[in-house]
Scaffold this motif. Sequence first.
Motif, short mmCIF file in Angstrom:
data_model
loop_
_atom_site.label_atom_id
_atom_site.label_comp_id
_atom_site.label_asym_id
_atom_site.label_seq_id
_atom_site.Cartn_x
_atom_site.Cartn_y
_atom_site.Cartn_z
N PHE A 1 -17.79 -51.12 49.11
CA PHE A 1 -16.56 -50.76 49.22
C PHE A 1 -15.97 -51.76 50.47
CE2 PHE A 1 -13.45 -47.86 52.03
CZ PHE A 1 -12.53 -47.73 51.12
N TRP B 1 -19.95 -46.95 45.33
CA TRP B 1 -19.55 -47.21 46.86
C TRP B 1 -20.36 -46.19 47.72
CZ3 TRP B 1 -13.52 -47.73 46.02
CH2 TRP B 1 -13.40 -48.96 45.47
N ILE C 1 -16.71 -41.63 50.41
CA ILE C 1 -15.98 -42.96 50.80
C ILE C 1 -15.01 -42.52 51.81
CG2 ILE C 1 -15.03 -45.02 50.27
CD1 ILE C 1 -16.90 -43.36 47.56
#
Length: 321
Positions: free
Chosen positions: A41, A90, A94
């Motif tokens: 990310f 990710w 997140i």
Amino acid sequence: MAKQTVLGIDIGGSLTKIGLVSKDGHILDKKVFETEAEKPFSVFMIKLKSEVEALILKQNSDIKIIAVGVGAPNANPYSGQIENPPNLKWGKAIPLLETIKKAFKLPVFIANDANAAALGELIFGSAKGMKNFVTLTLGTGLGSGIITDGKLLIGEHGAAGEIGHVNVDPQGRMCNCGLQGCLETYASVTGIKRTVFELLSEMREDSVLRTISFSEMTGTDISKAALAGDLIALNAFEKTGKILGSKMADTVAHLDPEAFIISGGLSKAGDILLKPILNNMEKYLFSAYKGKIKVLLSNATSSDAVLGPAALAWVSLEAKY
């Protein structure tokens, strides 16, 4: 005097779209770049900041960005996180809201990408003037957003409107979500491809679709074939419309919307998709709703995806102040 705009960000598993959007829905400029979802990310955020800065530089300081709207898969507006995204590598949670807020030092508003798209239709698109409607995006999966009494329906856990995961057949096709028989395994680009390949094995008719592999076949390929009179493609749309129309009738019983607005790759087939949907929706509707529910094709193109997140930002700013 600098023109007030918002930054709209639409994060997809393959592509991310960004744009500067005025309050009247004019896209001043936009850019598309690869999400590279298999990378961390933090790498995505470096790329996002760079692309946004380049977009702003092109405006010669004639604009003032006052907020950021973000649409992303599995984005939860309550937690501020993207939660368990199937196509973004990710992690399970997140911190999207806080990370983008730190990056741009602006108010940030996030929503599930399909919910953001529904707001885009409400504020800038085919649903202007409506108070109750449902959007269905027939892409790789089936995205949906619900507007009720002029407001986005979010739900208790920030995940309302997952119509793609209502059950069609408990013994049906496996879904990427882990369930079996979800609507999106039938009514989506992936779903209709599966239907096409079942029909190719069952029917003997010639078809241009016999020359295309599963991985290379697109919704546009199937739509073009159907529009050219290809019997396999036409049959696939008939089957898809039957399943989707019946489940839309169920949705009407829950929500009593004015309309459904359909977008995505399959919508390019036009009436070839709409007719079986309408016929089967009407067939399964409770009598109180018959003849009252519209089914419309969205005017938005894939390049207009930033309008949803931008609408989210404008609506949230007005609610805040």
